[in-house]
Design a protein around this motif. Structure first.
Motif, PDB file in Angstrom:
ATOM      1  N   ARG A   1      62.060  49.036  29.060  1.00 40.32           N
ATOM      2  CA  ARG A   1      61.938  47.711  28.247  1.00 40.32           C
ATOM      3  C   ARG A   1      60.823  46.966  28.429  1.00 40.32           C
ATOM      4  O   ARG A   1      60.633  46.084  27.787  1.00 40.32           O
ATOM      5  N   ASN A   2      60.295  47.059  29.673  1.00 44.51           N
ATOM      6  CA  ASN A   2      59.332  46.088  30.275  1.00 44.51           C
ATOM      7  C   ASN A   2      57.823  46.992  30.384  1.00 44.51           C
ATOM      8  O   ASN A   2      57.821  47.874  30.841  1.00 44.51           O
ATOM      9  N   PRO A   3      56.827  46.156  29.958  1.00 44.22           N
ATOM     10  CA  PRO A   3      55.466  46.831  30.234  1.00 44.22           C
ATOM     11  C   PRO A   3      55.028  46.717  31.719  1.00 44.22           C
ATOM     12  O   PRO A   3      55.665  45.943  32.415  1.00 44.22           O
ATOM     13  N   ASN A   4      54.144  47.595  32.159  1.00 50.18           N
ATOM     14  CA  ASN A   4      53.772  47.602  33.462  1.00 50.18           C
ATOM     15  C   ASN A   4      52.881  46.509  33.636  1.00 50.18           C
ATOM     16  O   ASN A   4      52.101  46.186  32.837  1.00 50.18           O
ATOM     17  N   PRO A   5      53.195  45.762  34.729  1.00 47.60           N
ATOM     18  CA  PRO A   5      52.415  44.306  34.917  1.00 47.60           C
ATOM     19  C   PRO A   5      50.895  44.606  35.199  1.00 47.60           C
ATOM     20  O   PRO A   5      50.183  43.712  35.050  1.00 47.60           O
ATOM     21  N   ARG A   6      50.746  45.802  35.739  1.00 49.38           N
ATOM     22  CA  ARG A   6      49.264  45.961  36.228  1.00 49.38           C
ATOM     23  C   ARG A   6      48.624  44.731  37.115  1.00 49.38           C
ATOM     24  O   ARG A   6      47.621  44.206  36.823  1.00 49.38           O
ATOM     25  N   TYR A   7      49.449  44.507  38.178  1.00 46.21           N
ATOM     26  CA  TYR A   7      49.162  43.211  39.098  1.00 46.21           C
ATOM     27  C   TYR A   7      47.794  43.689  39.694  1.00 46.21           C
ATOM     28  O   TYR A   7      47.140  42.738  39.987  1.00 46.21           O
ATOM     29  N   GLY A   8      47.616  45.018  39.915  1.00 42.00           N
ATOM     30  CA  GLY A   8      46.108  45.296  40.703  1.00 42.00           C
ATOM     31  C   GLY A   8      45.040  44.734  40.025  1.00 42.00           C
ATOM     32  O   GLY A   8      43.794  44.357  40.544  1.00 42.00           O
ATOM     33  N   GLU A   9      44.946  44.713  38.673  1.00 41.23           N
ATOM     34  CA  GLU A   9      43.898  44.281  37.664  1.00 41.23           C
ATOM     35  C   GLU A   9      43.640  42.691  37.727  1.00 41.23           C
ATOM     36  O   GLU A   9      42.651  42.268  38.109  1.00 41.23           O
ATOM     37  N   LEU A  10      45.000  41.918  37.829  1.00 35.47           N
ATOM     38  CA  LEU A  10      44.576  40.472  37.997  1.00 35.47           C
ATOM     39  C   LEU A  10      44.266  40.277  39.622  1.00 35.47           C
ATOM     40  O   LEU A  10      43.471  39.342  39.584  1.00 35.47           O
ATOM     41  N   VAL A  11      44.840  41.015  40.742  1.00 34.02           N
ATOM     42  CA  VAL A  11      44.290  40.782  41.909  1.00 34.02           C
ATOM     43  C   VAL A  11      42.680  40.948  42.217  1.00 34.02           C
ATOM     44  O   VAL A  11      41.941  39.982  42.501  1.00 34.02           O
ATOM     45  N   GLU A  12      42.397  42.075  41.382  1.00 35.97           N
ATOM     46  CA  GLU A  12      40.759  42.304  41.327  1.00 35.97           C
ATOM     47  C   GLU A  12      39.920  41.263  40.694  1.00 35.97           C
ATOM     48  O   GLU A  12      38.774  40.778  41.334  1.00 35.97           O
ATOM     49  N   ARG A  13      40.547  40.911  39.688  1.00 39.69           N
ATOM     50  CA  ARG A  13      39.704  39.855  38.773  1.00 39.69           C
ATOM     51  C   ARG A  13      39.577  38.601  39.782  1.00 39.69           C
ATOM     52  O   ARG A  13      38.361  38.006  39.719  1.00 39.69           O
ATOM     53  N   ILE A  14      40.642  38.223  40.498  1.00 38.75           N
ATOM     54  CA  ILE A  14      40.477  37.019  41.370  1.00 38.75           C
ATOM     55  C   ILE A  14      39.544  37.260  42.568  1.00 38.75           C
ATOM     56  O   ILE A  14      39.066  36.192  42.571  1.00 38.75           O
ATOM     57  N   GLN A  15      39.645  38.349  43.082  1.00 40.61           N
ATOM     58  CA  GLN A  15      38.926  38.572  44.352  1.00 40.61           C
ATOM     59  C   GLN A  15      37.532  38.717  43.844  1.00 40.61           C
ATOM     60  O   GLN A  15      36.703  38.099  44.801  1.00 40.61           O
ATOM     61  N   LYS A  16      37.111  39.053  42.621  1.00 44.97           N
ATOM     62  CA  LYS A  16      35.887  39.234  42.331  1.00 44.97           C
ATOM     63  C   LYS A  16      35.250  38.006  41.669  1.00 44.97           C
ATOM     64  O   LYS A  16      34.037  37.914  41.312  1.00 44.97           O
ATOM     65  N   PHE A  17      36.032  37.008  41.337  1.00 45.80           N
ATOM     66  CA  PHE A  17      35.618  35.647  40.647  1.00 45.80           C
ATOM     67  C   PHE A  17      34.619  34.960  41.437  1.00 45.80           C
ATOM     68  O   PHE A  17      34.716  34.742  42.743  1.00 45.80           O
ATOM     69  N   ARG A  18      33.512  34.671  40.711  1.00 49.93           N
ATOM     70  CA  ARG A  18      32.414  33.866  41.539  1.00 49.93           C
ATOM     71  C   ARG A  18      32.197  32.571  40.771  1.00 49.93           C
ATOM     72  O   ARG A  18      32.170  32.698  39.514  1.00 49.93           O
ATOM     73  N   ILE A  19      31.860  31.526  41.339  1.00 52.96           N
ATOM     74  CA  ILE A  19      31.394  30.291  40.502  1.00 52.96           C
ATOM     75  C   ILE A  19      29.773  30.323  40.826  1.00 52.96           C
ATOM     76  O   ILE A  19      29.268  30.710  41.869  1.00 52.96           O
ATOM     77  N   ASN A  20      29.083  30.055  39.716  1.00 52.73           N
ATOM     78  CA  ASN A  20      27.764  29.790  39.799  1.00 52.73           C
ATOM     79  C   ASN A  20      27.293  28.858  40.526  1.00 52.73           C
ATOM     80  O   ASN A  20      27.765  27.598  40.583  1.00 52.73           O
ATOM     81  N   PRO A  21      26.500  29.325  41.570  1.00 51.09           N
ATOM     82  CA  PRO A  21      25.792  28.503  42.585  1.00 51.09           C
ATOM     83  C   PRO A  21      25.361  27.142  41.988  1.00 51.09           C
ATOM     84  O   PRO A  21      25.260  25.911  42.696  1.00 51.09           O
ATOM     85  N   ALA A  22      24.688  27.039  40.703  1.00 53.51           N
ATOM     86  CA  ALA A  22      24.199  25.718  40.218  1.00 53.51           C
ATOM     87  C   ALA A  22      25.247  24.796  39.863  1.00 53.51           C
ATOM     88  O   ALA A  22      24.935  23.416  39.877  1.00 53.51           O
TER      89      ALA A  22
ATOM     90  N   VAL B   1      35.558  26.146  34.711  1.00 56.49           N
ATOM     91  CA  VAL B   1      35.656  26.940  35.777  1.00 56.49           C
ATOM     92  C   VAL B   1      36.978  26.555  36.315  1.00 56.49           C
ATOM     93  O   VAL B   1      37.849  27.305  36.672  1.00 56.49           O
ATOM     94  N   GLU B   2      37.203  25.210  36.416  1.00 57.35           N
ATOM     95  CA  GLU B   2      38.609  24.558  36.900  1.00 57.35           C
ATOM     96  C   GLU B   2      39.757  25.162  36.003  1.00 57.35           C
ATOM     97  O   GLU B   2      40.812  25.460  36.418  1.00 57.35           O
ATOM     98  N   ASN B   3      39.438  25.173  34.836  1.00 55.51           N
ATOM     99  CA  ASN B   3      40.524  25.703  33.646  1.00 55.51           C
ATOM    100  C   ASN B   3      40.833  27.076  34.000  1.00 55.51           C
ATOM    101  O   ASN B   3      41.826  27.671  33.750  1.00 55.51           O
ATOM    102  N   GLN B   4      39.655  27.997  34.253  1.00 57.35           N
ATOM    103  CA  GLN B   4      40.031  29.172  34.480  1.00 57.35           C
ATOM    104  C   GLN B   4      40.645  29.598  35.644  1.00 57.35           C
ATOM    105  O   GLN B   4      41.623  30.233  35.753  1.00 57.35           O
ATOM    106  N   LEU B   5      40.592  28.862  36.799  1.00 57.95           N
ATOM    107  CA  LEU B   5      40.974  29.043  38.052  1.00 57.95           C
ATOM    108  C   LEU B   5      42.596  28.531  37.851  1.00 57.95           C
ATOM    109  O   LEU B   5      43.540  29.275  38.272  1.00 57.95           O
ATOM    110  N   ALA B   6      42.730  27.437  36.956  1.00 58.26           N
ATOM    111  CA  ALA B   6      44.150  27.195  36.772  1.00 58.26           C
ATOM    112  C   ALA B   6      44.864  28.167  36.223  1.00 58.26           C
ATOM    113  O   ALA B   6      46.223  28.464  36.461  1.00 58.26           O
ATOM    114  N   SER B   7      44.178  28.943  35.148  1.00 59.42           N
ATOM    115  CA  SER B   7      45.027  29.853  34.214  1.00 59.42           C
ATOM    116  C   SER B   7      45.120  31.016  34.975  1.00 59.42           C
ATOM    117  O   SER B   7      46.418  31.601  35.029  1.00 59.42           O
TER     118      SER B   7
END
Length: 195
Positions: free
Chosen positions: A38-59, A11-17
């Motif tokens: 020349r540059n791809p659309n960065p689709r920053y919304g997908e990254l924001v959503e992934r981080i906002q929905k990230f949950r750590i297993n309570p165990a 989880v720590e590695n995922q958060l660092a990534s």
């Protein structure tokens, strides 16, 4: 290291990534907005959503991981607002630049109703020239050359040009064609051919 310890490290590695992706996103957005071809659309919304929905297993969670996640979510929340503003500013500038380009092009092509006299440049016609072309085509078809009054023709062509030019892409051009059904010239858009 026990099993829970391994999962915490993952989880720590995922958060660092994810934190590194947030850091690099700013440059990706700037590059894309500067040159969309020349540059791809960065689709920053997908990254924001992934981080906002990230949950750590309570165990396996602990205070350290919760602090890392909270910090990352706050950071991406504030960054996403800055990115959205950056995007909106770029879109407004792009729209404004298109309007200016259209106004200039419109004046060059249709502004003074005088023939440009440049017979070699088929992409630049005055309305007078287009009017003459329509009359010539009608005459060759045995039709009345003045099925449409010149003033109506000028207004129709200018209006049509405005509609097309405001939505055309950089690799497209406005061109004139004769509509055999309507028996009059009209303007259309086509992909620009590289010469």
């Amino acid at each position: 290291m026990d099993n829970a310890g391994k999962h915490r490290k993952e989880v720590e590695n995922q958060l660092a990534s994810l934190a590194r992706q947030v850091e690099s996103m700013d440059n990706k957005i700037r590059a894309y907005l500067a040159d969309r071809q020349r540059n791809p659309n960065p689709r920053y919304g997908e990254l924001v959503e992934r981080i906002q929905k990230f949950r750590i297993n309570p165990a396996i969670t602990n205070k350290y991981l919760e602090t890392l996640l909270d910090s990352l979510q706050w950071k991406v929340y504030h960054q996403s607002r800055a990115w959205r503003q950056q995007w909106e500013n770029a879109e407004a500038k792009r729209k404004n630049d298109r309007k200016k380009a259209f106004a200039t092009t419109s004046r060059e092509k249709f502004g003074d109703d005088k023939d440009t006299g440049n017979a070699n440049d088929k992409s630049v016609y005055s309305v007078d020239r287009l009017w003459e072309l329509q009359k010539t085509k009608l005459k060759s078809l045995g039709e009345n050359e003045e099925l449409e009054m010149k003033e109506e023709f000028v207004q129709r062509i200018k209006k049509r040009y405005g509609q097309l030019a405001s939505g055309k892409e950089d690799n497209e051009e406005v061109y004139m064609k004769f509509d055999n059904i309507e028996k009059r010239c009209t303007l259309e858009i086509r992909k620009r051919t590289n010469k």
